[in-house]
Every structure is written in C-alpha cells, then in structure tokens.
Design a protein around this motif. Structure first.
Motif, PDB file in Angstrom:
ATOM      1  N   ARG A  13      13.055  31.012  28.973  1.00 57.01           N
ATOM      2  CA  ARG A  13      13.343  32.223  29.741  1.00 57.01           C
ATOM      3  C   ARG A  13      14.423  33.022  29.022  1.00 57.01           C
ATOM      4  O   ARG A  13      15.569  32.586  28.922  1.00 57.01           O
ATOM      5  CB  ARG A  13      13.814  31.877  31.149  1.00 57.01           C
ATOM      6  CG  ARG A  13      12.823  31.057  31.962  1.00 57.01           C
ATOM      7  CD  ARG A  13      11.550  31.762  32.273  1.00 57.01           C
ATOM      8  NE  ARG A  13      11.779  32.930  33.108  1.00 57.01           N
ATOM      9  CZ  ARG A  13      10.812  33.715  33.561  1.00 57.01           C
ATOM     10  NH1 ARG A  13       9.566  33.476  33.255  1.00 57.01           N
ATOM     11  NH2 ARG A  13      11.096  34.749  34.303  1.00 57.01           N
ATOM     12  N   GLU A  15      14.817  36.678  29.535  1.00 55.10           N
ATOM     13  CA  GLU A  15      14.411  37.943  30.151  1.00 55.10           C
ATOM     14  C   GLU A  15      15.050  39.166  29.504  1.00 55.10           C
ATOM     15  O   GLU A  15      14.470  40.244  29.493  1.00 55.10           O
ATOM     16  CB  GLU A  15      14.747  37.938  31.649  1.00 55.10           C
ATOM     17  CG  GLU A  15      13.932  36.964  32.468  1.00 55.10           C
ATOM     18  CD  GLU A  15      14.576  35.591  32.596  1.00 55.10           C
ATOM     19  OE1 GLU A  15      15.557  35.304  31.867  1.00 55.10           O
ATOM     20  OE2 GLU A  15      14.082  34.795  33.404  1.00 55.10           O
ATOM     21  N   ASP A  16      16.250  39.010  28.973  1.00 52.68           N
ATOM     22  CA  ASP A  16      16.968  40.156  28.417  1.00 52.68           C
ATOM     23  C   ASP A  16      16.628  40.437  26.954  1.00 52.68           C
ATOM     24  O   ASP A  16      17.179  41.357  26.362  1.00 52.68           O
ATOM     25  CB  ASP A  16      18.477  39.933  28.552  1.00 52.68           C
ATOM     26  CG  ASP A  16      18.956  38.725  27.775  1.00 52.68           C
ATOM     27  OD1 ASP A  16      18.169  37.773  27.569  1.00 52.68           O
ATOM     28  OD2 ASP A  16      20.138  38.718  27.372  1.00 52.68           O
ATOM     29  N   GLU A  43       5.223  37.464  28.808  1.00 50.71           N
ATOM     30  CA  GLU A  43       5.195  37.537  30.274  1.00 50.71           C
ATOM     31  C   GLU A  43       5.682  36.225  30.884  1.00 50.71           C
ATOM     32  O   GLU A  43       6.500  36.229  31.814  1.00 50.71           O
ATOM     33  CB  GLU A  43       3.772  37.849  30.754  1.00 50.71           C
ATOM     34  CG  GLU A  43       3.678  38.012  32.255  1.00 50.71           C
ATOM     35  CD  GLU A  43       2.272  38.368  32.718  1.00 50.71           C
ATOM     36  OE1 GLU A  43       1.965  38.057  33.875  1.00 50.71           O
ATOM     37  OE2 GLU A  43       1.497  38.947  31.931  1.00 50.71           O
ATOM     38  N   ASP A  44       5.213  35.094  30.357  1.00 52.60           N
ATOM     39  CA  ASP A  44       5.633  33.790  30.873  1.00 52.60           C
ATOM     40  C   ASP A  44       7.125  33.540  30.682  1.00 52.60           C
ATOM     41  O   ASP A  44       7.722  32.757  31.416  1.00 52.60           O
ATOM     42  CB  ASP A  44       4.839  32.663  30.208  1.00 52.60           C
ATOM     43  CG  ASP A  44       3.386  32.614  30.648  1.00 52.60           C
ATOM     44  OD1 ASP A  44       3.015  33.337  31.601  1.00 52.60           O
ATOM     45  OD2 ASP A  44       2.614  31.863  30.021  1.00 52.60           O
ATOM     46  N   SER A  45       7.714  34.203  29.699  1.00 53.87           N
ATOM     47  CA  SER A  45       9.141  34.042  29.407  1.00 53.87           C
ATOM     48  C   SER A  45      10.000  35.088  30.092  1.00 53.87           C
ATOM     49  O   SER A  45      11.217  35.106  29.918  1.00 53.87           O
ATOM     50  CB  SER A  45       9.374  34.097  27.894  1.00 53.87           C
ATOM     51  OG  SER A  45       8.723  33.028  27.270  1.00 53.87           O
ATOM     52  N   GLY A  46       9.387  35.994  30.825  1.00 61.00           N
ATOM     53  CA  GLY A  46      10.129  37.019  31.530  1.00 61.00           C
ATOM     54  C   GLY A  46      10.553  38.190  30.669  1.00 61.00           C
ATOM     55  O   GLY A  46      11.364  39.007  31.090  1.00 61.00           O
ATOM     56  N   THR A  48      10.244  41.695  29.255  1.00 60.38           N
ATOM     57  CA  THR A  48       9.552  42.950  29.573  1.00 60.38           C
ATOM     58  C   THR A  48       9.823  44.036  28.541  1.00 60.38           C
ATOM     59  O   THR A  48       9.092  45.019  28.487  1.00 60.38           O
ATOM     60  CB  THR A  48       9.974  43.468  30.965  1.00 60.38           C
ATOM     61  OG1 THR A  48      11.388  43.652  30.977  1.00 60.38           O
ATOM     62  CG2 THR A  48       9.559  42.493  32.066  1.00 60.38           C
TER      63      THR A  48
END
Length: 158
Positions: A13, A15-16, A43-46, A48
């Motif tokens: 993860r 996300e940033d 997507e699975d790792s967040g 974007t």
C-alpha cells in the motif's frame, strides 16, 4: 516455463506514490495485456496518481523511463516484449533495454519495475501477458516489484 522460485510479493500500500508506466506499442495484444495488469496492481495498491506513456518499442523504454524518473515520479514501470526472430536484433534490443533500465534505476534511485518479456515466440509472450488464458501476469508482477522496492527504500529514509 520459468516461474519456479518466484517470490510471493504482498500488495504494498503506497497510496501517495506517483507512478509512471512506460509501455511499448509493439505486439499490442501482449503490451496491452501487460498494461492492464500494471493498472490492476496500482489499483490494488491504492495508487491513483499515475501516468501512462506509450513509446514505439522496448528499445525506447529506457530514455522515456529516465525522463519519467527525473520528472518526479516515485516509481516507473517499464513494459514491453521482444520476440526472437531470425536475426541478432533480439539480443541487441533485449540487452539495450535491460542495461538501459537498470542504469535509469541506479543513477536516479527511482525503483524501476522490469516488465519486458524476452520470449522465443508469440505463445510464450501471450502466456505471460496477463490475458484471460495466460498463466502469468508480468505487468502486474513488475508493478508489484516496483512498489515493493519503493516501500523498502522509503523505510531506509526514515
């Protein structure tokens, strides 16, 4: 087929993270499959914040990856395929892409996901492209590797 001994990489993860995916256009069925796998992994790792950059072939992956790394992306995923033919072209392109991408990662410190398939024939490439009938999803795996490396490098900086 290779694949034995492959590690199980947990979906990291991050996300940033800003991630660039640099994908070749040669062999579109294969490279589009690799790209779809890479996008699923993001997507699975967040993740974007990502950009897809298309280049003609695998030979062009290193220079585009270098520009992405220098532009502030946290990780770069390089996707392509080179299929052996009757000339030494295969060896030259494979070596240039591999050496070039390694150089980008080492000189910039930006993790590079290596998703360049080097196959003897079309069926081998299709079997690794992450398509519904494929046995492997190398686009997904290359993205996981880049994100996992990014997470590891970030831990070192804490």
């Amino acid at each position: 087929m290779s694949g034995s001994g492959a590690p199980t990489i947990e979906v990291t993860r991050v996300e940033d993270a800003r991630v660039a995916i640099v994908a070749a256009q040669w062999h579109p069925k294969v490279t589009d499959g690799l790209l779809a796998g890479a996008l699923r992994a993001l997507e699975d790792s967040g993740v974007t914040d990502h950009t897809v950059i298309r280049v003609p072939g695998s030979f062009e992956l290193p220079v585009a990856s270098l520009h992405a790394a220098k532009s502030g992306y946290d990780a770069v995923v390089a996707l392509g395929v080179v299929i052996r033919g009757d000339t030494p072209h295969f060896e030259y392109v494979c070596q240039a892409a591999t050496d070039g991408l390694m150089q980008v990662g080492v000189t910039t410190g930006v993790p590079i996901g290596f998703g360049v398939l080097t196959c003897d024939n079309d069926p081998q490439a299709l079997d690794r492209a992450g398509l519904p009938d494929s046995r492997e999803d190398k686009g997904y795996e290359a993205t996981q590797a880049a994100l996992s490396t990014l997470a590891a490098v970030r831990q070192l900086k804490v």
